[in-house]
Design an enzyme around this catalytic site. Structure first.
Site, PDB file in Angstrom:
ATOM      1  N   LYS A 193       4.400   9.287   8.458  1.00 14.79           N
ATOM      2  CA  LYS A 193       4.103   8.742   9.780  1.00 14.79           C
ATOM      3  C   LYS A 193       5.039   9.282  10.883  1.00 14.79           C
ATOM      4  O   LYS A 193       4.801  10.390  11.340  1.00 14.79           O
ATOM      5  CB  LYS A 193       4.053   7.220   9.705  1.00 14.79           C
ATOM      6  N   ASP A 200       9.517   2.941  -0.430  1.00 11.69           N
ATOM      7  CA  ASP A 200       8.503   3.656   0.338  1.00 11.69           C
ATOM      8  C   ASP A 200       8.709   3.313   1.813  1.00 11.69           C
ATOM      9  O   ASP A 200       8.392   2.216   2.264  1.00 11.69           O
ATOM     10  CB  ASP A 200       7.112   3.241  -0.152  1.00 11.69           C
ATOM     11  N   TYR A 240       0.865  -1.182   0.000  1.00 12.46           N
ATOM     12  CA  TYR A 240       0.000   0.000   0.000  1.00 12.46           C
ATOM     13  C   TYR A 240       0.899   1.230   0.000  1.00 12.46           C
ATOM     14  O   TYR A 240       1.842   1.319   0.784  1.00 12.46           O
ATOM     15  CB  TYR A 240      -0.894  -0.008   1.235  1.00 12.46           C
TER      16      TYR A 240
HETATM   17  C1  LIG Z   1       0.514   4.903   5.499  1.00 13.86           C
HETATM   18  C2  LIG Z   1       1.272   4.637   4.257  1.00 13.86           C
HETATM   19  C3  LIG Z   1       1.179   5.469   3.130  1.00 13.86           C
HETATM   20  C4  LIG Z   1       0.169   6.584   3.034  1.00 13.86           C
HETATM   21  O1  LIG Z   1       0.394   7.590   3.957  1.00 13.86           O
HETATM   22  P1  LIG Z   1      -0.835   8.586   4.336  1.00 13.86           P
HETATM   23  O2  LIG Z   1      -0.185   9.607   5.206  1.00 13.86           O
HETATM   24  O3  LIG Z   1      -1.864   7.741   5.011  1.00 13.86           O
HETATM   25  O4  LIG Z   1      -1.323   9.151   3.051  1.00 13.86           O
HETATM   26  C5  LIG Z   1       2.021   5.245   2.062  1.00 13.86           C
HETATM   27  N1  LIG Z   1       2.894   4.219   2.079  1.00 13.86           N
HETATM   28  C6  LIG Z   1       2.997   3.389   3.133  1.00 13.86           C
HETATM   29  C7  LIG Z   1       4.007   2.291   3.102  1.00 13.86           C
HETATM   30  C8  LIG Z   1       2.185   3.559   4.248  1.00 13.86           C
HETATM   31  O5  LIG Z   1       2.266   2.696   5.277  1.00 13.86           O
END
Ligand SMILES: *Cc1c(COP(=O)(O)O)cnc(C)c1O
Length: 436
Positions: free
Chosen positions: A271, A243, A143
């Protein structure tokens, strides 16, 4: 446990907010029951509107590395907010946060944005702009936020709801997205054999955490999957994007890079680096990043990007995230993984527990499955067992992520007493899973 006030609010919420929540997994759809409306939080605890207290193993899905309402973060945020909350002009704080990230991660420059979604959306544009190629390669179950072109086989929220992609995402948007199973080297090799000169980039979670935790596997030749991806991308003139929105500044001081040492071409963060406020970033070499406006031609912008409040929360959090903090969270994670395994074994519940550093999750698999290497395997788990386990924990005051496809998150405030509370709740939850 009294939940009438949460139930009442949920009903009202559903009248004015789609599904009653502002992010799908919060609705408890995968586990059933009443989502708890949270009134406040402190350290490792959440308090709901009915006055119940829970040990929090979600930590806002990762950001609260130092625990909730950390006094120093609060003091810094309050102080800076008094001097104005957004200027639409540069500040020294942004320079400091960028420098802190550059100091920890293998990037020379970063652009600050407001969410992980914005970071991955922007980094793809940059990769396509720089390479002049259209296609991207991603992995099933990874994701990367709700970016249209990445909303294909997209893990957690989407996995939980069993939405294949999403209505509203056009074929034209996703036809340039190639999806492979995670840890499948042959599939990646085949994709590059077929489309090699039109692939702009590989994007992957540094260690996937959104289909449960699936660490990058080490191949027979000793090469880590991330190293394989970096090598394969570069051999074809494509970029390797890691990511680290979830893993960054959480699984180590330098995120997953700190564990496996594979330096990507471009990275995304979010995060933890926002310290509980909307802040995220993407970065890479100065050469690649200089293609972004105003230095270069690839456009990217944001009204609230780098605002002093979010920037201060992130900067203060990172400065307080010392080696000691990571050591404590690593130890807590190790203890908890052991105790969960013990309780599930005792109750005869087959399972697989996987981790990358302190990030871990529990898969309620069939017996005899030694590991979960990919999304296809993750999807085979018994969500009904997780559901029973989840509610038994919740009834005993432990708030797990409300989906079998999510990582469990700890903070530096999850001390021995708090862990003991969790451990004491495990046997009953394990028996509930066994009976499901
Ligand atoms: C949470 C997450 C996102 C998206 O971040 P948001 O701040 O919720 O838009 C993208 N990549 C990874 C790996 C994530 O865990």
């Amino acid at each position: 446990m009294q939940t009438s006030r949460s139930a009442e609010l949920f009903e009202r919420a559903r009248q004015v907010i789609p599904g009653g929540v502002n992010s799908p997994v919060r609705a408890f759809q995968a586990v059933g029951g009443t989502p708890r409306f949270i009134a406040r939080a402190a350290g490792p605890h959440l308090f709901d509107v009915d006055g119940n207290r829970y040990v929090d193993l979600v930590c806002s899905w990762g950001p609260m590395l130092l625990g909730h309402a950390h006094p120093e973060v609060l003091a810094a945020v309050t102080k800076v907010a008094a001097d104005g909350t957004s200027f639409g002009a540069p500040t020294e704080l942004e320079v400091q946060l960028a420098a802190e990230i550059v100091d920890r991660a293998p990037v020379e420059q970063v652009r600050l944005v407001n969410s992980g979604t914005e970071a991955t959306m922007s980094v793809l544009r940059l990769a396509r702009g720089v390479t002049g190629r259209d296609k991207i390669l991603k992995f099933a179950g990874c994701y990367h936020g709700h970016v249209d072109s990445l909303l294909v086989a997209a893990g957690s929220g989407a996995a939980t709801l069993a939405i294949p992609g999403s209505p509203g995402v056009t074929v034209a948007t996703t036809e340039d997205t190639i999806v492979c199973e995670y840890n499948d080297r042959d599939a990646v090799t085949a994709a590059f054999a077929e489309h090699g000169d039109s692939i702009a980039c590989i994007i992957t979670e540094a260690a996937p955490g959104n289909m449960g935790v699936i660490p990058p596997a080490v191949g027979p030749d000793g090469e880590n999957f991330n190293a394989f991806l970096a090598r394969t991308a570069r051999a074809h003139g494509a970029l390797f994007i890691s990511d680290e929105v979830m893993t960054g500044f959480r699984v180590s001081r330098s995120g997953q890079f700190g564990l496996d040492g594979v330096a990507p071409d471009l990275m995304t963060f979010g995060k933890v680096m926002g310290g509980g406020f909307p802040a995220a970033a993407f970065g890479g070499s100065a050469e690649l990043m200089s293609n972004l406006a105003p230095a270069g031609a690839v456009y990217q912008a944001g009204t609230l990007s780098g605002n002093p409040v979010a920037t201060t929360a992130g900067l203060t959090t990172l400065r307080l995230a010392t080696d000691d903090v990571y050591a404590r969270i690593d130890a807590a994670s190790q203890r908890l993984r052991g105790e969960v395994a013990l309780a599930l074994n005792e109750a005869g519940v087959p399972h697989v527990i996987q981790n990358s550093g302190n990030l871990f999750s529990v898969f309620f698999t069939d017996a005899g499955i030694p590991a979960v290497p990919d999304y296809a395997t993750a999807k085979q788990q018994h969500v009904d067992r997780f559901r029973a386990f989840f509610h038994a924990m919740l009834d005993q005051g432990v708030y797990l992520p409300p989906s079998a496809f999510e990582a469990w998150f700890l903070s530096a405030t999850h001390d021995d007493a708090v862990l003991t509370h969790i451990v004491e709740a495990l046997p009953r939850a394990a028996r509930a899973a066994a009976a499901a």
